[in-house]
Design a protein around this motif. Sequence first.
Motif, PDB file in Angstrom:
ATOM      1  N   LYS A 168       0.995  -1.093  -0.307  1.00 20.66           N
ATOM      2  CA  LYS A 168      -0.291  -0.180  -0.204  1.00 20.66           C
ATOM      3  C   LYS A 168       0.948   1.551   0.081  1.00 20.66           C
ATOM      4  N   ASN A 169       2.255   1.772   0.347  1.00 18.89           N
ATOM      5  CA  ASN A 169       3.276   2.497   1.135  1.00 18.89           C
ATOM      6  C   ASN A 169       3.773   2.137  -0.345  1.00 18.89           C
ATOM      7  N   GLU A 170       4.096   1.465  -1.173  1.00 23.49           N
ATOM      8  CA  GLU A 170       4.947   1.875  -2.201  1.00 23.49           C
ATOM      9  C   GLU A 170       3.889   2.052  -3.343  1.00 23.49           C
ATOM     10  N   ASP A 171       2.808   1.794  -3.105  1.00 26.77           N
ATOM     11  CA  ASP A 171       1.562   2.502  -4.475  1.00 26.77           C
ATOM     12  C   ASP A 171       1.449   3.864  -3.810  1.00 26.77           C
ATOM     13  N   ARG A 172       1.616   3.956  -2.764  1.00 23.28           N
ATOM     14  CA  ARG A 172       0.887   5.584  -2.587  1.00 23.28           C
ATOM     15  C   ARG A 172       2.567   6.422  -2.957  1.00 23.28           C
ATOM     16  N   LEU A 173       3.029   6.068  -3.087  1.00 24.16           N
ATOM     17  CA  LEU A 173       4.601   7.069  -2.867  1.00 24.16           C
ATOM     18  C   LEU A 173       4.429   6.572  -5.065  1.00 24.16           C
ATOM     19  N   LEU A 174       4.444   5.561  -5.094  1.00 25.63           N
ATOM     20  CA  LEU A 174       4.341   5.384  -6.893  1.00 25.63           C
ATOM     21  C   LEU A 174       3.480   6.476  -7.393  1.00 25.63           C
ATOM     22  N   GLU A 175       2.223   6.802  -6.316  1.00 28.84           N
ATOM     23  CA  GLU A 175       0.739   7.478  -7.564  1.00 28.84           C
ATOM     24  C   GLU A 175       1.667   8.906  -7.378  1.00 28.84           C
ATOM     25  N   LEU A 176       1.870   9.388  -6.242  1.00 26.37           N
ATOM     26  CA  LEU A 176       2.444  10.370  -5.193  1.00 26.37           C
ATOM     27  C   LEU A 176       3.440  11.063  -6.108  1.00 26.37           C
ATOM     28  N   ALA A 177       4.629   9.926  -6.769  1.00 27.52           N
ATOM     29  CA  ALA A 177       5.294  10.857  -8.065  1.00 27.52           C
ATOM     30  C   ALA A 177       5.489  10.491  -8.713  1.00 27.52           C
ATOM     31  N   SER A 178       4.189  10.601  -9.449  1.00 30.86           N
ATOM     32  CA  SER A 178       3.383  10.068 -10.610  1.00 30.86           C
ATOM     33  C   SER A 178       2.506  11.126 -10.612  1.00 30.86           C
ATOM     34  N   THR A 179       2.077  12.056  -9.993  1.00 27.81           N
ATOM     35  CA  THR A 179       0.455  12.660  -9.925  1.00 27.81           C
ATOM     36  C   THR A 179       1.344  14.107  -9.902  1.00 27.81           C
TER      37      THR A 179
END
Length: 352
Positions: A168-179
């Motif tokens: 979940k944390n990895e997905d969240r960080l990836l989402e933040l990094a691509s937004t």
Amino acid sequence: MLNNLEQNLQYRRSVMRVMLMLVMVGGSTFSAINFYRGLWPLAILELIFAFFAFFLWRKVLQISHFQRWVSAFLLPFFTTMVYAMYVPNTSVSIFVWILTIPLVSYLMMGRKQGFWISLFFIASGVSVYLYRFIEGDSVINIADTLNIIISASLMMSLAHVYEVNREKNEDRLLELASTDTLTGLANRMKLRENFTLYSEYAKRHKSSLAVVIFDLDYFKKINDQYGHHVGDATLCYIANFIKDRVRKTDLLARFGGEEFVLLIVGSKEKDCYKQVDSLRQQLKDTPFIYDEVTLAMTVSAGIATYGNDGLSLDDLLLKADQRLYLAKDNGRNFVVDSIKESEIKNLTTNDI
């Protein structure tokens, strides 16, 4: 995002290398001990795994099909752990190694595979332990059985909870990094990743793909006259306006400043032009009202198509950008594709 996933794989390779080093040392040591004790089958298995671990240790940082090699190593390795506990005259302390199975499984195999592998080998290990070592006083047997089951369940539960939260944390960080932080749209990184996927799909299925650059006309005047807070609100309004009027399969990204890029999949060039020009007209007819300020806004746009104008994102962005500035040079609030570009050039030539 692709780079982040590659970094995650490299992390797993590094962890695997540490584990292989421990297996080399431990396997060689216990093999020598078990040869001395006369436990030949177990000693030979441990020696084989020590050599196998040495082979993978040298290759693991570059080896292809990493997950297959992980499975090829771990499944027999866990089986050997359970077998070692089954062999007569082995120590009860081997069960300590069984308790490491959930941690290693989740860490190296991920949540789904890790769960089923852990469940199978923990259940097998507990069953063999109860068969080999539980005997004598029934009350003590019940206490020992409960301790073993609870400790095994705890290790598996902790490993599962850790991996779920890590994902979940990895997905969240990836989402933040691509937004894009202001508009919530995709940023340049996600634009490039999606273009790679879209272009592969277009090539494989001989489908169309268009790259559109939108630029808000006279945006600097909005900032200068009303302030940057109104400018930011305007950009958010434009982002939501376009996003709400395109298909979910298309991707809208903020490219920088007042520029937005739209990837349109599966629409012919004429249809792309109609869609983009319709967006331009709708925006022109829908003023933005913010804090009692009414702003009549227009956009200019340039369209480039995959194949006709280039194969890379950079080539298509360059062509779309050239057509965008052609639209601005022709009065703004205008959309230019290859057809309109030809018409404008023909008119210019005739004028000369």
